[in-house]
Design a protein around this motif. Structure first.
Motif: not given
Ligand code: CA
Ligand code: C2E
Ligand code: CA
Ligand code: CA
Length: 277
Positions: A179-180, A238
């Motif tokens: 993630d990220d 995202e």
């Molecule tokens: Ca994220």
């Protein structure tokens, strides 16, 4: 100037004290929140950029505080991580999301997958793997329909230890996502050894599309997508808010996307309204 300097200092002092006090109170309140039913899960659609179908939903935690109202996970997750509360909250999250999604998949024959967030502290918890296993067993959710997201920075804290936990989770049959991505300065060399399925590009890069300096943001995304695909990873962007971002992400070969343009996080009931009868 001197008195002004001092009063400013005192102002910061008061502000700091108030912030610390709020944190201490919130930590106590959070303990009660779990038992009291003040926490709930919101879900945001993840959309396939080619078919435009919702392929998954990401579970995002919400806290409705009795006096402060809605408190952001950006504030309370780090608080929980400083104590053992994160494990309690993480258990609640896994139990609730698997139940809510498994029952809706069954009721309307959906193939929507579920993706959830794990924090760094949860990776250190020996109970994590059995907890995930138990949630799958109890709800009957097929393991391949559950994806666990771990931030790049959580993985990079101790890549070797993280690798072992990820392998144990993978052995359950669940998918794993980083993630990220792009915010943690990890290198390809550290990543390719990890048993990952998906890479989520941080929304700060997506926000750069259609802004001054966009060619750099686009070049970075192009680079990430190429690298991720060469490693066999599915790429999710995202924070998609505009049609232009959708267009560019399609051109850049990004596989899936999520963001306000497709849908804000909402309750399971809002996302999948109850069938009549
Ligand atoms: Ca994220
Ligand atoms: P994240 O995993 O990166 O989640 C995405 C965040 O971006 C969510 O914020 C989501 O509401 C927000 N978002 C989605 N689409 C857009 C968009 O188009 N524009 C903008 N500006 N924002 C968008 P949220 O729900 O406040 O969650 C923040 C962070 O809190 C999450 O970031 C995740 O790191 C953490 N978090 C949330 N729920 C959980 C949980 O159950 N467990 C753990 N460990 N962490 C969680
Ligand atoms: Ca996430
Ligand atoms: Ca984030």
């Amino acid at each position: 100037a001197k008195t002004r300097g001092r009063s400013r200092y005192e102002f910061f002092d008061v502000e700091l004290r108030e912030r610390v006090q709020r944190q201490l109170r919130l930590e106590q309140d959070l303990r009660e929140a779990v038992v009291d039913g003040q926490l709930w899960m919101a879900y945001q659609p993840v959309v396939d950029l080619r078919t435009c179908r919702t392929v998954a939903v990401e579970g995002l935690m919400r806290w409705h505080h009795p006096t402060h109202g809605a408190i952001s996970p950006v504030e309370f997750i780090p608080l929980a991580e400083e104590s053992d509360l994160i494990n309690l909250i993480g258990d609640y999250m896994l139990r609730t999301t698997t139940e809510e999604i498994a029952s809706r998949r069954a009721a309307r024959d959906l193939d929507t997958r579920l993706t959830v967030n794990l924090s760094a502290r949860q990776l250190d918890d020996a109970a994590l793997v059995p907890t995930v296993e138990e949630a799958l067993r109890r709800t009957g959710l097929p393991p391949r329909t559950l994806c666990l997201e771990i931030t790049e920075s959580a993985l990079m804290r101790d890549p070797e230890a993280a690798g072992e936990v990820l392998s144990a989770l993978r052995a359950l049959g669940v998918r794993l996502a980083i993630d990220d991505f792009g915010t943690g300065y990890s290198s390809l060399a550290q990543l390719w050894r990890l048993p990952l399925d998906t890479l989520k590009i941080d929304r700060s890069f997506v926000a750069g599309i259609g802004r001054p300096g966009k060619s750099e943001a686009e070049a970075i995304i192009r680079g990430i997508v190429t690298m991720a695909h060469s490693m066999g990873l599915t790429v999710i962007a995202e924070g998609v808010e505009t049609d232009e971002q959708i267009e560019v992400l399609r051109e850049l070969n990004c596989d899936q996307a999520q963001g306000y343009r497709f849908g804000k996080p909402m309750s399971a009931e809002e996302l999948f309204p109850s069938l009549p009868g």
